[in-house]
Design a protein around this motif. Structure first.
Motif, PDB file in Angstrom:
ATOM      1  N   SER A   1      -0.720  -5.935  -9.842  1.00 42.76           N
ATOM      2  CA  SER A   1       0.051  -7.317  -8.369  1.00 42.76           C
ATOM      3  C   SER A   1      -1.019  -7.676  -8.023  1.00 42.76           C
ATOM      4  O   SER A   1      -1.730  -7.026  -7.184  1.00 42.76           O
ATOM      5  CB  SER A   1       0.496  -6.565  -7.743  1.00 42.76           C
ATOM      6  OG  SER A   1       0.682  -5.351  -7.269  1.00 42.76           O
ATOM      7  N   SER A   2      -0.480  -8.737  -7.590  1.00 42.44           N
ATOM      8  CA  SER A   2      -1.552  -9.531  -6.590  1.00 42.44           C
ATOM      9  C   SER A   2      -1.941  -8.606  -5.215  1.00 42.44           C
ATOM     10  O   SER A   2      -0.689  -8.395  -4.646  1.00 42.44           O
ATOM     11  CB  SER A   2      -1.168 -11.173  -6.561  1.00 42.44           C
ATOM     12  OG  SER A   2      -1.927 -12.192  -5.674  1.00 42.44           O
ATOM     13  N   GLN A   3      -2.939  -8.699  -5.324  1.00 40.97           N
ATOM     14  CA  GLN A   3      -3.521  -8.759  -3.115  1.00 40.97           C
ATOM     15  C   GLN A   3      -3.182  -9.666  -2.230  1.00 40.97           C
ATOM     16  O   GLN A   3      -3.313  -8.794  -1.337  1.00 40.97           O
ATOM     17  CB  GLN A   3      -4.393  -7.839  -3.117  1.00 40.97           C
ATOM     18  CG  GLN A   3      -4.543  -6.328  -4.038  1.00 40.97           C
ATOM     19  CD  GLN A   3      -6.067  -5.542  -4.135  1.00 40.97           C
ATOM     20  OE1 GLN A   3      -6.471  -5.645  -3.228  1.00 40.97           O
ATOM     21  NE2 GLN A   3      -6.312  -5.172  -4.728  1.00 40.97           N
ATOM     22  N   GLU A   4      -3.097 -10.708  -2.881  1.00 41.27           N
ATOM     23  CA  GLU A   4      -2.971 -11.483  -2.366  1.00 41.27           C
ATOM     24  C   GLU A   4      -2.256 -12.005  -1.236  1.00 41.27           C
ATOM     25  O   GLU A   4      -0.658 -11.468  -1.675  1.00 41.27           O
ATOM     26  CB  GLU A   4      -3.037 -13.348  -2.771  1.00 41.27           C
ATOM     27  CG  GLU A   4      -4.620 -13.049  -3.375  1.00 41.27           C
ATOM     28  CD  GLU A   4      -5.779 -13.296  -2.424  1.00 41.27           C
ATOM     29  OE1 GLU A   4      -5.177 -13.842  -1.189  1.00 41.27           O
ATOM     30  OE2 GLU A   4      -7.202 -12.787  -2.388  1.00 41.27           O
TER      31      GLU A   4
ATOM     32  N   ILE B   1       1.208  -1.429   0.203  1.00 42.07           N
ATOM     33  CA  ILE B   1       0.266  -0.118  -0.660  1.00 42.07           C
ATOM     34  C   ILE B   1       1.059   1.107   0.193  1.00 42.07           C
ATOM     35  O   ILE B   1       1.898   1.286   0.368  1.00 42.07           O
ATOM     36  CB  ILE B   1      -0.886   0.083   1.389  1.00 42.07           C
ATOM     37  CG1 ILE B   1      -1.533  -1.174   1.210  1.00 42.07           C
ATOM     38  CG2 ILE B   1      -1.919   1.154   1.662  1.00 42.07           C
ATOM     39  CD1 ILE B   1      -3.137  -1.350  -0.173  1.00 42.07           C
ATOM     40  N   GLN B   2       0.775   2.071  -0.728  1.00 38.84           N
ATOM     41  CA  GLN B   2       0.996   3.670  -0.987  1.00 38.84           C
ATOM     42  C   GLN B   2       0.295   3.674   0.023  1.00 38.84           C
ATOM     43  O   GLN B   2      -0.738   4.772   0.297  1.00 38.84           O
ATOM     44  CB  GLN B   2       0.688   4.577  -2.095  1.00 38.84           C
ATOM     45  CG  GLN B   2       1.691   5.728  -2.190  1.00 38.84           C
ATOM     46  CD  GLN B   2       1.724   6.885  -3.611  1.00 38.84           C
ATOM     47  OE1 GLN B   2       1.402   5.836  -4.437  1.00 38.84           O
ATOM     48  NE2 GLN B   2       1.725   7.492  -3.318  1.00 38.84           N
TER      49      GLN B   2
ATOM     50  N   VAL C   1      -4.017   0.616  -2.980  1.00 38.05           N
ATOM     51  CA  VAL C   1      -2.568  -0.330  -3.478  1.00 38.05           C
ATOM     52  C   VAL C   1      -1.528   0.164  -4.369  1.00 38.05           C
ATOM     53  O   VAL C   1      -2.264   1.144  -6.063  1.00 38.05           O
ATOM     54  CB  VAL C   1      -3.544  -1.278  -4.173  1.00 38.05           C
ATOM     55  CG1 VAL C   1      -2.572  -2.068  -5.316  1.00 38.05           C
ATOM     56  CG2 VAL C   1      -4.659  -2.067  -3.702  1.00 38.05           C
ATOM     57  N   ALA C   2      -0.241   0.163  -4.711  1.00 42.72           N
ATOM     58  CA  ALA C   2       1.149  -0.019  -5.049  1.00 42.72           C
ATOM     59  C   ALA C   2       0.789  -0.368  -6.456  1.00 42.72           C
ATOM     60  O   ALA C   2       1.014   0.168  -7.513  1.00 42.72           O
ATOM     61  CB  ALA C   2       1.857  -0.686  -5.178  1.00 42.72           C
ATOM     62  N   SER C   3      -0.201  -1.223  -6.753  1.00 42.76           N
ATOM     63  CA  SER C   3      -0.345  -1.808  -8.224  1.00 42.76           C
ATOM     64  C   SER C   3      -1.357  -2.433  -8.741  1.00 42.76           C
ATOM     65  O   SER C   3      -1.727  -3.391  -7.747  1.00 42.76           O
ATOM     66  CB  SER C   3       0.702  -2.435  -9.322  1.00 42.76           C
ATOM     67  OG  SER C   3       1.207  -2.647 -10.590  1.00 42.76           O
TER      68      SER C   3
ATOM     69  N   GLU D   1       2.723  11.737   1.363  1.00 44.42           N
ATOM     70  CA  GLU D   1       2.372  11.203  -0.355  1.00 44.42           C
ATOM     71  C   GLU D   1       3.324  11.338  -0.981  1.00 44.42           C
ATOM     72  O   GLU D   1       3.679  11.237  -1.867  1.00 44.42           O
ATOM     73  CB  GLU D   1       1.289  11.847  -0.576  1.00 44.42           C
ATOM     74  CG  GLU D   1      -0.092  11.436   0.857  1.00 44.42           C
ATOM     75  CD  GLU D   1      -1.695  12.104   0.003  1.00 44.42           C
ATOM     76  OE1 GLU D   1      -1.363  11.858  -0.809  1.00 44.42           O
ATOM     77  OE2 GLU D   1      -1.931  12.123   0.738  1.00 44.42           O
ATOM     78  N   GLU D   2       4.704  12.644  -0.451  1.00 46.99           N
ATOM     79  CA  GLU D   2       5.203  13.050  -1.428  1.00 46.99           C
ATOM     80  C   GLU D   2       6.640  11.962  -2.564  1.00 46.99           C
ATOM     81  O   GLU D   2       7.326  11.971  -2.950  1.00 46.99           O
ATOM     82  CB  GLU D   2       6.016  14.453  -1.469  1.00 46.99           C
ATOM     83  CG  GLU D   2       7.084  14.465  -0.126  1.00 46.99           C
ATOM     84  CD  GLU D   2       6.266  15.277   1.141  1.00 46.99           C
ATOM     85  OE1 GLU D   2       6.979  14.977   2.022  1.00 46.99           O
ATOM     86  OE2 GLU D   2       4.820  14.581   0.591  1.00 46.99           O
ATOM     87  N   LEU D   3       6.601  10.748  -0.733  1.00 43.21           N
ATOM     88  CA  LEU D   3       7.756   9.759  -1.061  1.00 43.21           C
ATOM     89  C   LEU D   3       7.212   8.257  -2.473  1.00 43.21           C
ATOM     90  O   LEU D   3       8.362   7.782  -2.832  1.00 43.21           O
ATOM     91  CB  LEU D   3       7.579   9.096  -0.036  1.00 43.21           C
ATOM     92  CG  LEU D   3       8.251   9.508   2.119  1.00 43.21           C
ATOM     93  CD1 LEU D   3       7.501   9.094   3.086  1.00 43.21           C
ATOM     94  CD2 LEU D   3       9.389  10.352   1.205  1.00 43.21           C
ATOM     95  N   SER D   4       5.488   8.747  -2.268  1.00 40.63           N
ATOM     96  CA  SER D   4       5.596   7.822  -3.362  1.00 40.63           C
ATOM     97  C   SER D   4       6.010   6.547  -3.394  1.00 40.63           C
ATOM     98  O   SER D   4       6.133   5.686  -3.948  1.00 40.63           O
ATOM     99  CB  SER D   4       5.720   8.435  -4.648  1.00 40.63           C
ATOM    100  OG  SER D   4       5.245   9.888  -4.941  1.00 40.63           O
ATOM    101  N   ARG D   5       5.898   5.605  -2.623  1.00 41.74           N
ATOM    102  CA  ARG D   5       6.228   4.791  -1.989  1.00 41.74           C
ATOM    103  C   ARG D   5       5.576   3.026  -1.417  1.00 41.74           C
ATOM    104  O   ARG D   5       4.632   3.842  -0.519  1.00 41.74           O
ATOM    105  CB  ARG D   5       8.089   4.952  -0.897  1.00 41.74           C
ATOM    106  CG  ARG D   5       9.316   4.736  -2.013  1.00 41.74           C
ATOM    107  CD  ARG D   5      10.231   4.993  -0.629  1.00 41.74           C
ATOM    108  NE  ARG D   5      10.407   3.862  -0.931  1.00 41.74           N
ATOM    109  CZ  ARG D   5      11.300   2.865   0.035  1.00 41.74           C
ATOM    110  NH1 ARG D   5      12.184   3.724   0.666  1.00 41.74           N
ATOM    111  NH2 ARG D   5      11.094   1.719   0.452  1.00 41.74           N
ATOM    112  N   ALA D   6       5.278   2.577  -1.766  1.00 38.70           N
ATOM    113  CA  ALA D   6       4.494   1.709  -1.283  1.00 38.70           C
ATOM    114  C   ALA D   6       5.042   0.515   0.219  1.00 38.70           C
ATOM    115  O   ALA D   6       6.198   0.598  -0.469  1.00 38.70           O
ATOM    116  CB  ALA D   6       3.879   0.642  -2.396  1.00 38.70           C
ATOM    117  N   PHE D   7       4.722   0.260   0.921  1.00 43.02           N
ATOM    118  CA  PHE D   7       5.162  -0.645   1.983  1.00 43.02           C
ATOM    119  C   PHE D   7       4.042  -1.611   2.147  1.00 43.02           C
ATOM    120  O   PHE D   7       2.906  -1.729   1.957  1.00 43.02           O
ATOM    121  CB  PHE D   7       5.382   0.428   3.481  1.00 43.02           C
ATOM    122  CG  PHE D   7       6.174   1.310   2.812  1.00 43.02           C
ATOM    123  CD1 PHE D   7       7.539   0.876   3.004  1.00 43.02           C
ATOM    124  CD2 PHE D   7       5.588   2.654   2.700  1.00 43.02           C
ATOM    125  CE1 PHE D   7       8.469   2.203   2.607  1.00 43.02           C
ATOM    126  CE2 PHE D   7       6.540   3.876   2.628  1.00 43.02           C
ATOM    127  CZ  PHE D   7       7.999   3.538   2.787  1.00 43.02           C
TER     128      PHE D   7
END
Length: 267
Positions: free
Chosen positions: A252-255, A152-153, A247-249, A213-219
């Motif tokens: 991509s699978s969310q499982e 998640i971003q 969601v980052a992408s 939010e400016e980091l634009s990274r997902a964790f």
């Protein structure tokens, strides 16, 4: 006008009783009861505004209590998705989370030989925020690492405690105060600070804090580190934590992958 009216009413009652052909004993009984009944009536009329104000104050207190109880049962902002929800697959990384507070080690429990099993850390991932349904950890500093069901971003985090009015102890000194939020990689070696905040017990029980939010990274791991509480020297309680974001992408699978799941307590 009120005093004049009461005097006329009292005189009329006296005159009426004098015209009634009663025996002397009956007349004395009637006259004996007229004075206290009249005094009671005067007291009720004069104190009517006070009773009205008292009833209005009680009604306002009841309404405030209902609003407080309603706020305690709300699940938070409906326009923000909560990714830190146990029913959606979120869990707690126990290896990187502080130990729960052992109530039996307190002086009160040692004195009365009481034994109590504290709520597990994943209590903060559930919508039940009834008084006592919180996760306690030792002292005023501690941390919890939440494993999200997808990368998640993060855009915001919500922290919730209870109001002082519904607290069984009559205080909210165990509520978290200053805390930081960080994104953590899978190995836990790198952390990215997403914000430093203060939970104010004088405001709403449910408080949402925007992240960087400016980091634009997902964790997939979010760390909440509590730096201080509101005065309780023994433990700190967290009722609920919500993580909001995107969601980052979508491709991509969310499982969640079993190899990435943290070790969990089997309760």
């Amino acid at each position: 006008m009120l005093i004049f009216f009461l005097r006329r009413l009292f005189s009329t009652c006296i005159c009426a009783t004098q015209k009634i052909p009663l025996r002397k004993s009956s007349f004395l009984k009637v006259r004996f009861w007229i004075i206290p009944v009249t005094l009671v009536g005067v007291y009720c009329l004069l104190s009517l505004p006070a009773w009205t104000l008292w009833a209005r104050d009680v009604s306002q207190e009841v309404q405030q209590m209902r609003e407080a109880l309603f706020d305690e049962t709300r699940e938070g902002p409906v326009h923000l998705p909560d990714w830190a929800l146990k029913t959606s697959g979120a869990t707690i990384d126990l290896q990187r989370t502080s130990s729960s507070y052992a109530w039996e080690e307190s002086w009160l429990c040692r004195a009365f030989w009481c034994f109590y099993s504290p709520n597990p850390p994943d209590t903060i991932l559930q919508p039940d925020v009834s008084p006592g349904q919180c996760w306690p950890f030792q002292g005023s500093q501690g941390q919890v690492v939440i494993w999200l069901p997808a990368r998640i971003q993060p855009t915001a985090i919500t922290v919730q405690h209870i109001y002082k009015a519904v607290s069984p102890s009559g205080t909210v000194s165990s509520a978290p105060r200053d805390f930081t939020v960080s994104g953590v990689d899978e190995e836990g070696e790198e952390e990215t600070l997403l914000g430093t905040f203060t939970y104010d017990v004088g405001k709403e029980a449910l408080q949402t804090f925007p992240l960087k939010e400016e980091l634009s990274r997902a964790f997939q791991y979010i760390k909440l580190f509590v730096q201080s509480n509101w005065g309780n020297p023994e433990y700190t309680c967290i009722y609920r934590v919500q993580v909001h974001g995107k969601v980052a992408s979508q491709t991509s699978s969310q499982e969640p992958r079993d190899s990435l799941r943290p070790l969990l307590n089997k309760n």
